[in-house]
Design an enzyme around this catalytic site. Structure first.
Site, PDB file in Angstrom:
ATOM      1  N   LEU A  81       8.439  26.693  -0.627  1.00 11.66           N
ATOM      2  CA  LEU A  81       7.781  27.538  -1.610  1.00 11.66           C
ATOM      3  C   LEU A  81       8.646  28.781  -1.783  1.00 11.66           C
ATOM      4  CD1 LEU A  81       4.017  27.440  -0.496  1.00 11.66           C
ATOM      5  CD2 LEU A  81       5.071  26.165  -2.369  1.00 11.66           C
ATOM      6  N   ASP A  82       8.687  29.304  -2.997  1.00 11.57           N
ATOM      7  CA  ASP A  82       9.433  30.528  -3.231  1.00 11.57           C
ATOM      8  C   ASP A  82       8.884  31.657  -2.366  1.00 11.57           C
ATOM      9  OD1 ASP A  82      10.838  29.159  -5.180  1.00 11.57           O
ATOM     10  OD2 ASP A  82       9.604  29.906  -6.827  1.00 11.57           O
ATOM     11  N   LYS A  83       9.693  32.671  -2.156  1.00 10.39           N
ATOM     12  CA  LYS A  83       9.304  33.821  -1.325  1.00 10.39           C
ATOM     13  C   LYS A  83       7.961  34.404  -1.749  1.00 10.39           C
ATOM     14  CE  LYS A  83      10.685  38.577  -0.310  1.00 10.39           C
ATOM     15  NZ  LYS A  83      11.678  39.656  -0.575  1.00 10.39           N
TER      16      LYS A  83
END
Length: 251
Positions: A81-83
């Site tokens: 998942l993105d930051k």
């Protein structure tokens, strides 16, 4: 002309990843896998600029014998998942489980449901985006719609309107593929960038202080690699997301 140039490429330097006592929001865990609700602002694995304080550092502290599962630098990580994207993520505790889970994602049998708030209101109630994604030609931090013949990779996203909120919309996204920034790129291409997404849109004009884009991995459904039973993990919406919805509903 005719010169011979010899180039020596050094082997990749392996990261020395240390366990760190970082709290985890655990949705499900057994001896084979763990499903966590990733919080906003945490990077999944160490990388240049983020050598520590990552989800992998936390997992190494929490889980015994995780090191090396599926690779030295990303132990146990099945998908990312993105930051600034929150929500459900599964992590494997053995190579066998890791391979099985990655196979489910590749075979599109694992179901990943995301909720997002976008700017604008689509005319239709649902649809499918089937457009290949690749690295942006000039901005290496971004992804873009790139033809397959020019390096793009297949990317398929199904979307559905959950709730219309004036000039904003709460939407459900289901992924068939897992390209980097897939939902953010596809939704922006349709003309509906995610609220708070400053990389692919203006971030919206709402007076709400968001830590990142309004994107949350709400539900993860998969087959348990050992018991064969169906696992469904739901990650409740974070406070920032629910606050955003309250603001929009009260406008």
């Amino acid at each position: 002309m005719g010169d011979l140039i010899q180039v020596t490429i050094p082997s990749p330097k392996k990261l020395d990843i240390k366990p760190e006592n970082i709290p985890l929001d655990i949705l499900y865990e057994d001896e084979h896998l763990i499903i966590i609700n990733k919080s906003v602002g945490i990077v999944v694995h160490p990388a240049p600029g983020h050598p520590n304080g990552t989800l992998v550092n936390a997992l190494l502290y929490h889980c015994d014998n995780l090191a090396g599962i599926g690779g030295i630098e990303r132990p146990g990580i099945v998908h990312r998942l993105d930051k600034d994207t929150t929500g459900a993520m599964v992590v494997a505790k053995s190579d066998r489980v890791h391979q099985h889970l990655q196979g489910q994602i590749k075979a599109k049998t694992a179901r990943r449901e995301y909720w997002a708030v976008v700017c604008g209101s689509p005319r239709e109630d649902n649809g499918t985006i089937n457009l290949p994604i690749g690295r942006h030609k000039t901005d290496r931090k971004k992804m873009a719609i790139i033809p397959v013949e020019k390096g793009g990779r297949e990317a398929v996203t199904h979307w559905e309107v959950i709730e219309r909120l004036g000039n904003y919309t709460l939407m459900r996204f289901l992924l068939e593929t897992g390209r980097t920034h897939q939902i953010r790129v596809h939704s922006t291409h349709l003309g509906y960038p995610l609220v708070g997404d400053k990389l692919y849109g203006s971030g919206g004009s709402l007076k709400v202080n968001l830590s990142g884009q309004a994107l949350h991995a709400y539900k993860l459904t998969l087959q348990h690699p050992i018991s064969d039973r169906t696992l469904e993990a739901i990650a409740q919406l974070p406070e920032e997301f629910t606050k955003l919805l309250r603001v929009l509903r009260n406008r």
